[in-house]
Design a protein around this motif. Structure first.
Motif, PDB file in Angstrom:
ATOM      1  N   ASP A  70      -6.377  16.346  -4.366  1.00 59.24           N
ATOM      2  CA  ASP A  70      -8.040  17.250  -3.489  1.00 59.24           C
ATOM      3  C   ASP A  70      -9.476  15.949  -3.829  1.00 59.24           C
ATOM      4  OD1 ASP A  70      -8.471  15.488  -6.104  1.00 59.24           O
ATOM      5  OD2 ASP A  70      -8.714  16.409  -7.641  1.00 59.24           O
ATOM      6  N   GLY A  71      -8.808  15.040  -2.828  1.00 56.32           N
ATOM      7  CA  GLY A  71      -9.812  13.665  -2.638  1.00 56.32           C
ATOM      8  C   GLY A  71     -10.232  13.431  -3.543  1.00 56.32           C
ATOM      9  N   SER A  72     -10.383  13.323  -5.336  1.00 57.66           N
ATOM     10  CA  SER A  72     -11.193  12.803  -6.567  1.00 57.66           C
ATOM     11  C   SER A  72     -11.058  10.741  -6.398  1.00 57.66           C
ATOM     12  CB  SER A  72     -10.810  13.434  -7.484  1.00 57.66           C
ATOM     13  OG  SER A  72      -9.402  13.259  -7.776  1.00 57.66           O
ATOM     14  N   ALA A  73      -9.742  10.796  -6.193  1.00 56.20           N
ATOM     15  CA  ALA A  73      -9.830   9.649  -6.151  1.00 56.20           C
ATOM     16  C   ALA A  73      -8.729   8.370  -5.030  1.00 56.20           C
ATOM     17  CB  ALA A  73      -8.593   9.269  -7.364  1.00 56.20           C
ATOM     18  N   TRP A  74      -9.316   7.477  -4.872  1.00 54.58           N
ATOM     19  CA  TRP A  74      -8.510   6.763  -3.844  1.00 54.58           C
ATOM     20  C   TRP A  74      -7.532   5.828  -4.570  1.00 54.58           C
ATOM     21  CZ3 TRP A  74      -8.498   8.135   1.450  1.00 54.58           C
ATOM     22  CH2 TRP A  74      -9.993   8.673   1.710  1.00 54.58           C
ATOM     23  N   ASP A  75      -5.926   5.916  -4.335  1.00 54.08           N
ATOM     24  CA  ASP A  75      -5.439   4.498  -4.398  1.00 54.08           C
ATOM     25  C   ASP A  75      -4.540   4.016  -3.599  1.00 54.08           C
ATOM     26  OD1 ASP A  75      -5.312   5.443  -7.746  1.00 54.08           O
ATOM     27  OD2 ASP A  75      -3.752   6.708  -6.907  1.00 54.08           O
ATOM     28  N   SER A  76      -4.505   2.743  -3.622  1.00 56.40           N
ATOM     29  CA  SER A  76      -4.079   1.125  -2.504  1.00 56.40           C
ATOM     30  C   SER A  76      -3.011   1.488  -2.415  1.00 56.40           C
ATOM     31  CB  SER A  76      -4.706   0.218  -3.339  1.00 56.40           C
ATOM     32  OG  SER A  76      -4.173  -0.384  -4.209  1.00 56.40           O
ATOM     33  N   MET A  77      -1.930   1.097  -1.080  1.00 56.50           N
ATOM     34  CA  MET A  77      -0.783   1.174  -0.892  1.00 56.50           C
ATOM     35  C   MET A  77      -0.399  -0.596  -0.839  1.00 56.50           C
ATOM     36  SD  MET A  77      -0.888   4.600   1.893  1.00 56.50           S
ATOM     37  CE  MET A  77       0.779   5.175   1.866  1.00 56.50           C
ATOM     38  N   ALA A  78       0.899  -0.311  -0.501  1.00 55.86           N
ATOM     39  CA  ALA A  78       1.467  -2.114   0.111  1.00 55.86           C
ATOM     40  C   ALA A  78       1.424  -2.167   1.213  1.00 55.86           C
ATOM     41  CB  ALA A  78       2.746  -1.928  -0.587  1.00 55.86           C
ATOM     42  N   LEU A  79       1.426  -2.975   1.668  1.00 60.17           N
ATOM     43  CA  LEU A  79       1.739  -3.248   2.715  1.00 60.17           C
ATOM     44  C   LEU A  79       2.935  -3.657   3.746  1.00 60.17           C
ATOM     45  CD1 LEU A  79      -1.582  -6.117   3.414  1.00 60.17           C
ATOM     46  CD2 LEU A  79      -1.466  -3.429   4.373  1.00 60.17           C
ATOM     47  N   PRO A  80       3.040  -3.412   5.335  1.00 62.73           N
ATOM     48  CA  PRO A  80       4.288  -4.112   5.279  1.00 62.73           C
ATOM     49  C   PRO A  80       3.902  -5.502   6.052  1.00 62.73           C
ATOM     50  CG  PRO A  80       3.183  -3.112   7.212  1.00 62.73           C
ATOM     51  CD  PRO A  80       2.187  -2.679   6.241  1.00 62.73           C
ATOM     52  N   SER A  81       4.757  -6.325   6.046  1.00 64.63           N
ATOM     53  CA  SER A  81       5.125  -7.550   6.431  1.00 64.63           C
ATOM     54  C   SER A  81       5.564  -7.622   7.726  1.00 64.63           C
ATOM     55  CB  SER A  81       7.068  -7.758   5.983  1.00 64.63           C
ATOM     56  OG  SER A  81       7.408  -7.854   4.069  1.00 64.63           O
TER      57      SER A  81
END
Length: 835
Positions: free
Chosen positions: A717-728
């Motif tokens: 619903d766009g109420s929050a943002w979470d970080s994701m891992a990065l590839p190598s």
């Protein structure tokens, strides 16, 4: 193989257009010259060399025994000369020495000889025009030379500089002024030797031992020189001439006379020849190409100037002149503009196969365009051009020659071999191309950027797109090419050309038989990226729409509504299309009636973003640059009544910035069921965004100071943002990322799921087109259970765009069928299961 001694006379067999076998006797030469050499065609260091190692070994040598020079050592003093017997001559500038190469395609041999009569010079060297007649081979320049069939050379000081010239019925040569732009600075009404604006006839005397030149009058479209206050009728450069079947000469085009045409009737009994005006051309031609068709008509094509710019209907036009009726008609427009913007190149090349098929080459694209005969058609030709070949290098102003109904060869020309910012080397070697109609195994449309792609079952449509290349200037070219690929067999069928050209486009299957195609405008006049700096001409029609019917095999008339010029397609099905305008108005278009209906107005202004309609009817808009504020505004389409006031309406205001703000709009039955909502503000410095089937938005950002990248994902619903891992990531010299991007694709194993990818490499950059073979691509797949990226694909060069490629495990496990992919330069690559 030993070289001949310095005082040897080397006899070289050359077959000329008249069909005679004759011999050229060389003057004494140095022992280092590659004279009298026979080699197999497979040994030529051209683009089709049989042994790549040999080609590499030849690099850096000016001239190697028995071979055409390596690319970087190749310079020319004249355009190639195609001979009627299936041979060709190439003309090399070796310092101030003139070297001629004769290639016999049937015998698979190449021979060379020098022309000591020509001193090419090094300061502002002139260029020559090569012609073949029954008297021999003519080279017209400062000193003109006739190489006779018995090997004798006759020369005459003429003062030409690459003149426009034709061979007349009596085998004399008519020179019609200079084509080189350097001639502009000379006297406009000069007389005497080589006068640039006069008609000069070169003749072989009765005893065949001497050349002479006769001034036949002013080169003018009406026989009169320009006078003060008159409209220009004297072409300075860029004009074209061709001899008709009845012996008359058709003169056309030019820099100041782009639509004029005249007929010249050679008559040796009259001192002054006067051009007689005929019907003006329907389109402007400067440095155009002309070709006499088997029925006596004359085909004319070529852009208005060296550049690729202009409205599609004009710059891609092909006109036909009927001498008997003095009328012009048109053939189908070309899928690519036949422009030739490069130093040492000015015009495309045309040829006829034995069965009358028309071939156009020698322009900025590495293909040839082909129009077959069709006796049932009113024009005598097919309704659409086909594109054949995918040459390693462009041959701008190179020569195309038909060896048979199915086999053509392209040789000579120039190209930019240094990539972005370099220009211009002559193109060595040659290309042989099969032009037989039928399904191909290689996509041309997917080799372009911005291609529209749409998959339905086993069928994959691709069309439109652009290519940017740098020669003497940077040129953005648009395509009208369309293809349909059968993913079960890999066969690529070219469809009739799109009725307009687009540099970027979208496509949706409306049903099993119809495809909706829409062009996308550039972000600005500097290209297709918000921060781009590659100048791009914007044809007015490039954002139109059209529908292709697979059953009828034809396109509808273009749909060009002003309200949709900068709109993007959100969804299309049946007879309805949803579009989002640049003002963020969601419109519903009835494709039958062409009526527009406003559905809703989004709250924030957005540039360069994307929108997706989810299965539950939710419209999600994200990416690009977003306005910073929202204000309440009056709805200009609403008229309040006594019982009902206009609803409150919100619009964006303030500066635009690359900040992740997602907007959602719920739709029910094609209508807005609630007001649009905005998400929480996400990361700044967005460089790539995707919207998932669940409505989650994933954003790739890059810090402008540190160049470090990060990935954030919104909730549903766009109420929050979470970080994701990065590839190598792989190491790159460009930046820590090396032009990374996100991509999303439907999972071919399960129609309800999709796959998220991370891409590293400049495969989608306009500026890499000239050096695409140097580009590498790395792709990672997001694994939700592992919360990590898994490397699934590596590729190099054009293959990552246009060739079917199998993905690695876990997508293509060893015990099962492979998952195939194509179009990794697109934001939505195409995936399918190998049958």
């Amino acid at each position: 193989m030993k070289l001949p001694r310095a005082l040897d006379l080397v006899v070289i067999a050359v077959v000329l257009s008249c069909g005679y076998l004759f011999y050229l006797e060389n003057a004494p030469v140095k022992a280092s010259e590659p004279v009298g050499t026979d080699v197999l065609m497979s040994k030529l260091p051209g683009n089709l060399v049989s042994d790549p190692a040999e080609s590499e070994a030849s690099a850096g040598a000016d001239v190697l025994l028995g071979r055409l020079p390596a690319a970087q050592g190749w310079r020319t003093f004249a355009k190639p000369l195609a001979l009627e017997n299936g041979a060709m001559m190439l003309f090399q500038r070796d310092g101030n020495r003139a070297l001629v190469w004769h290639i016999d395609w049937k015998a698979n041999t190449v021979r060379s000889f020098t022309l000591p009569e020509l001193d090419l010079g090094t300061d502002n060297p002139a260029r020559y025009t090569a012609l073949a007649s029954q008297h021999g081979v003519w080279l017209l320049g400062p000193t003109s030379v006739l190489i006779k069939p018995d090997g004798q050379r006759l020369s005459l000081k003429t003062g030409f500089n690459e003149p426009v010239a034709v061979v007349l019925n009596d085998q004399s040569v008519l020179a019609l002024g200079h084509s080189a732009s350097g001639s502009q600075g000379r006297a406009l009404y000069g007389t005497g030797q080589g006068a640039p604006f006069h008609m000069q006839q070169l003749r072989l005397d009765a005893n065949a031992k001497q050349l002479s030149m006769v001034d036949r009058g002013v080169l003018s479209f009406d026989g009169r020189p320009n006078q003060t206050g008159q409209t220009n009728q004297v072409p300075r450069y860029g004009h074209t001439a061709v001899k008709l079947q009845d012996g008359r000469v058709l003169l056309l085009g030019g820099d100041v006379t782009p639509t004029l045409a005249s007929l010249i009737e050679p008559n040796n009994a009259v001192d002054t020849w006067v051009a007689k005006p005929v019907a003006p051309m329907p389109h402007e031609r400067v440095n155009g190409a002309a070709l006499v068709l088997p029925d006596g008509r004359v085909l004319v094509t070529g852009a208005r100037s060296l550049g690729c710019y202009g409205e599609s209907a004009k710059v891609r036009s092909v006109d036909v002149y009927e001498p008997q009726t003095n009328r012009w008609a048109s053939l189908p427009g070309l899928p690519f503009v036949p422009c030739a913007d490069a130093y040492g190149a000015d015009a495309p090349s045309t040829a006829l196969t034995p069965n009358g098929t028309i071939v156009v080459a020698g322009y900025l694209e590495p293909q040839v365009m082909v129009l077959p005969r069709n006796a049932k058609s009113p024009t005598g030709y097919a309704a659409s051009w086909q594109v054949a070949g995918l040459m390693p290098l462009r041959r701008i102003s190179g020569k195309v020659q038909a060896l048979s109904d199915q086999d053509v060869v392209a040789a000579g020309g120039v190209d930019n071999q240094d990539g972005f910012g370099g220009c211009c080397f002559a193109t060595s070697g040659f290309d042989r191309i099969n032009i037989m109609p039928g399904d191909a195994r290689q996509s041309i449309a997917f080799s372009l950027l911005g291609t529209a792609a749409a998959k339905r079952g086993k069928w994959l449509f691709a069309g439109g797109g652009r290519r940017f290349g740098f020669t003497s200037t940077g040129q953005m070219r648009y395509s009208a090419l369309a293809e349909l690929t059968d993913l079960t067999t890999g066969a690529v069928k070219q469809l009739p050309n799109i009725p307009f050209a687009s540099g970027a486009a979208q496509a949706f299957w409306l049903d099993d038989a119809r495809i909706l195609f829409k062009g996308i405008k550039e972000s600005n006049d500097r290209g297709f990226e918000m921060s781009g700096n590659l100048s791009s001409y914007i044809p007015p029609s490039s954002s139109a729409m059209a529908i292709y019917n697979v059953v009828d095999e034809r396109w509808s008339e273009p749909i060009a509504l002003p309200e949709l010029e900068f709109a993007q397609l959100v969804q299309a099905e049946g007879n309805v299309a949803l579009l989002l305008t640049a003002e963020q108005r969601l419109l519903r278009l009835d494709l039958d009636t062409r009526k527009l209906q406003m559905v809703s107005q989004l709250q924030r202004g957005r540039q360069g973003g994307l929108a997706r309609l989810l299965a539950d009817g939710m419209l999600v808009s994200a990416g690009g640059e977003v306005q910073s504020e929202t204000v309440s505004a009056l709805d200009p389409d609403c008229r309040p009544t006594a019982g009902q006031e206009c609803p409150e309406r919100y619009v964006g205001t303030g500066p635009y910035a690359r900040v992740a703000i997602v907007e959602r709009l719920a739709l029910t039955g094609g209508k807005a069921s609630a007001a649009p909502t905005l998400s929480a503000t996400g990361p700044a410095n967005e460089i790539s965004t995707v919207i998932t089937a669940q409505g989650r938005v994933i954003v790739l950002s890059q810090d402008p100071q540190t160049q470090q990248i990060s990935i954030a994902r919104s909730d549903a619903d766009g109420s929050a943002w979470d970080s994701m891992a990065l590839p190598s990531l792989a190491k790159t010299s460009e930046s820590p990322c090396g032009r990374c991007a996100l991509a999303v694709a439907a999972d071919p194993r399960d129609a309800t799921k999709e796959l998220i990818f991370f891409r590293q490499g400049a495969i989608d950059a306009d500026y890499v087109d000239d050096g695409i073979k140097k580009q590498t691509l790395e792709v990672w797949l997001w694994s939700e259970p592992d919360q990590a990226w898994i490397h699934v694909f590596s590729s190099k060069g054009l293959a990552a765009r246009a060739s079917p490629q199998a993905l690695d495990a876990p997508l293509s496990p060893r015990p099962g069928k492979r998952m195939m992919s194509i179009g990794w330069h697109l934001s939505q690559p195409i995936l399918w299961i190998d049958p």
